[in-house]
Design an enzyme around this catalytic site. Structure first.
Site, short mmCIF file in Angstrom:
data_model
loop_
_atom_site.label_atom_id
_atom_site.label_comp_id
_atom_site.label_asym_id
_atom_site.label_seq_id
_atom_site.Cartn_x
_atom_site.Cartn_y
_atom_site.Cartn_z
N GLU A 1 42.91 29.86 29.62
CA GLU A 1 43.40 29.84 30.90
C GLU A 1 44.91 30.74 30.63
OE1 GLU A 1 44.23 25.77 33.14
OE2 GLU A 1 46.30 26.19 31.79
N ASP B 1 36.25 34.88 40.95
CA ASP B 1 37.17 36.00 40.79
C ASP B 1 37.83 36.01 42.09
OD1 ASP B 1 38.66 37.65 39.60
OD2 ASP B 1 37.60 39.47 40.07
N HIS B 2 39.33 35.95 42.15
CA HIS B 2 40.21 36.13 43.14
C HIS B 2 39.84 35.12 44.40
CE1 HIS B 2 41.10 39.64 41.41
NE2 HIS B 2 42.17 39.65 42.13
#
Lengths: 176, 135
Positions: free
Chosen positions: B124, B80-81
């Site tokens: 996605e 994440d990130h």
């Protein structure tokens, strides 16, 4: 069972697939080889529940089930997805009539679960018989639906999926 | 009685689809906009499906809190990130969503006992998604 929807009694409703008129332009589609198709109908119901194992202490229930063990209950908007499979009928092009499937779901599941407290009012979960987890709701909905789908012939019940929230779901495929 | 439990998680990450085995033109032809040099990002949805016997005491295939902890540790905290291309797992393969889906499956497969990992689906965008069942 005297359940009434849109002024029609389920007792008199013909709960089986009804033939439909084939549109002339699609006649060639009846010439296909045997093909298995999965068809899914979605329905929603709202109910309350809590998780509690009578054989455990309050402390252990809280430890395993967290906030779900609050015995005042809480509620969800559930989404039920019922998938049946079979060959499209050579005349109608249907695996089953979706209106028929909608009525079966309404009669056999929603009439019992919708706007009910699962732990209190629904036979299979009442009096601590079965904890109404999402897994057990999926299995119980399967058991409620399977006889009507099998009796109608032509299609078999393949999957029941229950969403407790958009991010949490369970499914049962009839496996032992 | 065997049932399945599914849970959806989100993570935001960037990637660039580019293969060193292809020329600049071939990369452009294969990946189009996804080959733009500075990458781009998605809000991915990772859907994890585990299967197994419904425990008679808990009514559960797997405790959701345990699954959440595993997915957070193995997948969300890792990706994440972040820029997926910079993760070591993507040093040898392109971070397409197919490959991300396989990587997530491998990272979770041994961690969901006593249930078994049945499927990982990665979305996605709202309009495209990929599924891997370990086959």
């Amino acid at each position: 069972m005297g359940m009434v929807a849109a002024g029609i009694s389920f007792d008199s409703m013909k709960l089986r697939p009804q033939p439909v008129k084939l549109r002339a332009g699609f006649r060639h589609l009846s010439n296909y080889e045997a093909t298995m198709v999965f068809l899914t109908r979605r329905a929603t119901f709202s109910a309350s529940h809590y998780y509690w194992n009578e054989a455990w202490s309050a402390e252990k229930n809280g430890q395993v089930f967290g906030r779900c063990a609050n015995r005042n209950g809480h509620g969800h908007n559930y989404t039920l997805e019922v998938t049946v499979s079979g060959e499209p009928d050579a005349v109608t092009g249907f695996v089953v009539d979706l209106k028929w499937l909608r009525d079966v779901i309404e009669r056999d599941v929603l009439a019992a679960y919708d706007h009910r407290h699962l732990n209190v009012e629904v036979e299979e979960f009442a009096a601590g018989k079965l904890i109404p987890t999402t897994e057990n709701i999926a299995i119980s909905a399967w058991r409620r639906l399977e006889p009507a789908v099998t009796a109608a012939g032509g299609a078999r019940l393949s999957r029941v999926r229950v969403y407790e929230t958009p991010e949490i779901f369970a499914e049962y495929r009839g496996e032992l | 009685m065997k049932a399945y439990f599914g849970r959806r998680y989100t993570l935001s990450a960037s990637h660039r689809l580019h293969s060193d085995a292809l020329s600049a033109e071939e990369n452009r032809a294969a990946y189009g906009k996804c080959n733009n040099p500075h990458g781009h990002g998605h809000n991915y949805v990772v859907e994890v499906l585990v299967g197994g016997a419904v425990d008679a005491e808990t009514g559960m295939v797997m405790n959701m809190a345990d699954l959440d902890a595993v997915v957070r540790k193995q997948v969300v905290e890792r990706f994440d990130h972040t820029n997926l291309n910079l993760d070591p797992v993507f040093s040898e393969c392109v971070p397409t969503t197919e490959n991300l889906c396989r990587v997530v499956f491998e990272l979770l497969a041994g961690e969901v006992g006593p249930a078994k990992l049945a499927q990982v689906r990665v979305e996605e965008t709202e309009n495209n998604f990929f599924e891997y069942t370990g086959q």
